[in-house]
Write a protein that holds these residues in place. Structure first.
Motif: not given
Length: 604
Positions: A265-272
């Motif tokens: 239940k965490r917001t996904l932060i995508l480092k791209s």
């Protein structure tokens, strides 16, 4: 204890009332009932009215059970103290109280699940099917379809082996060829009838509506997870798009990150930024995973697994993940498991497909590119998708398969289609990393229209794989393969598996719309894939067969597509072959966090 017994009867009675009304509401109508039947309408109206009353009572029941549990816990504590003084009798009484509370809690949770299902039924849109098939009916229907396939694969394989033994006798081989031809036609007709059966009596309408409802539920949850009220305070999971592998592998890496984000239940932060396929990052070709929360900072930071109090957690690649959570693929969430296993023949692929549906929302320029390609290619249906993976895969992760192997299954698909569609233009979308495949196919099968781009195949070569042109090419291949009616490929390829997973988000149930030349469906880094024996099996002529007892759990390693699969019996630890038709899938069901507050908000 009289007080405890009295409250137990009151709570048990309330739970019983909920159960009875749930049965009344969810029981399917008789064969003659239709959506215009006034008796059905009256029954549904009464049931919905009773449901509204029961919803109001549900909170009261919860409170009663909560107070009851506190009282019994108090009695348990008293009993334990008395047990130290009076011996085993008081301890036995305390254990009995605890067991009774646990049983009542279990019944109430079951009643609440029925109420949630009743909510879905009551909220059906006008014109949708009022008939919901039983879980057992849908599972049995799919088992029959699988049994027909496995039986024909066994018979055809045995006949082909026999043909090799009598190759010197023309009369025998001609007769065997005739049996194979007629037998294949028998199987196609039976499969066609089973497909019709799956759409009769409102089943097709129900499946369409249920698929839309379930997908809407999950998409709403993912969107809410990715758009927290306050990003500065939100708990976050950091995913780095830096895995050293090809496009399909990297897309599956992001899916894995998303599943863990959902499971924690965490917001996904995508480092791209600096992505090897596009230095500008993910958002240059796909829409961002969040419009409001992209900041990876927080007041506390930790590597996986961290704790509930850690605001920001860094997630490693699945290959090096320690303390593996139970909700990794092929697991599905418990709260939708009954609905999903009723709806779909491959629940894990559907679940993964929902994350791909959210992730792969295209930027306008990417959509324009694909629309232009579709028009240039003349992409239209019916069409079969064929993915031929060669180059670096062959000899390392997969065997070489000739174009004839792929096309035999394409031809079988179109022969079956002609049973109910006379004039069929046979089209194939052909994707490959070998630019010679398209010209080879066109030369050998002139009665087919092949759609594809040899330039895409050239950019897929190892030397040019991580370029902008290559990225556009692989996005196009996955896109068009997923839009085909049937997929012929090798599941050892992640591109093929992604196309299959996306297909599950397009159709209510596309779990049978494929033929793999090698592996069964799997997810890299998955938990165990198990099957369960439905019937006993005693090895006959083959020394490499395993014995089975009903209920044996077998870890499947692969299907040989000849009536047999290979795996390990968890009970006996025996490795070997076993008859595929005697097995059923074990669906891995895991406890994910509750999203009840999001579901409730979406209904108001």
């Amino acid at each position: 204890m009289r007080w405890v017994g009295g409250w137990a009867w009151r709570v048990g009675g309330a739970v019983g009332v909920i159960w009875l009304v749930g049965v009344a509401l969810l029981a399917p109508p008789g064969p003659s009932a239709t959506s215009s039947d006034p008796r059905l309408a009256q029954r549904l109206q009464r049931a919905v009215h009773d449901l509204d009353l029961l919803k109001k009572q549900n909170d009261d029941i919860r409170q009663v059970l909560h107070d009851f549990t506190k009282q019994v816990n108090s009695l348990n504590n008293d009993g334990a103290r008395e047990g130290r003084q009076e011996g085993a009798a008081a301890v036995q009484t305390s254990s009995g109280n605890t067991a009774m509370v646990a049983e009542l809690q279990k019944k109430l949770e079951h009643a609440q699940r029925m109420l949630q299902q009743a909510d879905v039924t009551a909220d059906r849109k006008p014109g949708s099917s009022d008939f919901t098939p039983s879980l057992e009916f849908e599972q049995t229907r799919r088992l029959v379809g699988k049994g027909v396939q496995e039986t024909w694969w066994y018979v055809s394989d045995q006949l082909q082996q026999l043909r090799k033994k009598v190759a010197a006798f023309t009369d025998y081989t001609t007769h065997i060829d005739q049996i194979l031809e007629v037998g294949a036609d028998h199987a196609r007709v039976t499969e066609y009838d089973l497909h019709r059966l799956s759409h009769l009596d409102g089943l097709g309408s129900w499946r369409e509506q249920e698929a839309a409802d379930l997908s809407g539920l999950i998409q709403n949850r993912i969107h809410a997870l990715q758009h927290p009220p306050d990003c500065a305070k939100a708990r976050k999971l950091i995913c780095n798009l830096n895995k050293g592998c090809g496009y399909g592998c990297q897309i599956h890496h992001v899916v894995y990150c998303f599943i863990v984000a959902y499971g924690t239940k965490r917001t996904l932060i995508l480092k791209s930024r600096g992505w090897r396929y596009n230095k500008a990052g993910w958002e240059d070709v796909f829409q961002p995973l969040s419009e409001t929360c992209t900041d990876p900072s927080g007041y506390s930071h930790s590597h996986w697994p961290g704790s509930n109090e850690t605001q920001v957690v860094d997630l490693p690649i699945i290959d090096t993940l320690s303390q593996r959570p139970p909700y990794l693929p092929l697991a599905i969430p418990r709260d939708i498991s009954e609905r999903l296993t009723r709806l779909h023949g491959d629940p894990a692929a559907w679940w993964i497909g929902q994350f791909l549906k959210y992730m792969l929302r295209l930027q306008p320029k990417t959509q324009e590119m694909l629309d232009s390609m579709a028009e240039t290619l003349g992409f239209q249906k019916p069409i079969v998708g064929v993915h031929v993976r060669r180059t670096d895969k062959v000899g390392t992760e997969a065997a070489f398969h000739s174009i004839e192997e792929y096309m035999s299954h394409v031809e079988n698909y179109y022969t079956a289609l002609k049973l109910h569609q006379a004039d069929v233009v046979k089209r194939v979308y052909l994707a490959s990393d070998d630019p010679t495949v398209i010209s080879e196919a066109q030369k050998k099968y002139p009665d087919y229209i092949f759609l594809g781009d040899s330039n895409i195949a050239r950019t897929a070569a190892v030397a040019t794989r991580y370029t902008d042109a290559s990225l556009k090419g692989i996005i196009a291949d996955v896109h068009f393969l997923s839009l085909t009616d049937y997929l012929v490929c090798t599941f050892s390829s992640q591109v093929c598996r992604i196309a299959y997973e996306i297909m599950q988000s397009i159709h209510p149930d596309a779990s049978s719309y494929y033929r793999s030349l090698d592996d069964v469906y799997y997810y890299g880094g998955q938990n165990a894939h198990n099957q369960r024996a439905r019937f006993p099996h005693t090895p006959r002529s083959r020394s490499d067969e395993m014995a089975l007892k009903p209920g044996d759990i077998v870890g499947i390693a692969g299907n040989h597509w000849d009536g047999y699969s290979k795996g390990v019996n968890r009970r006996t630890r025996q490795n070997g072959l076993y008859p595929s038709y005697k097995m059923e899938e074990v669906v891995d069901i895991a406890d994910f966090p509750s999203y009840a507050e999001i579901d409730k908000g979406s209904r108001t």
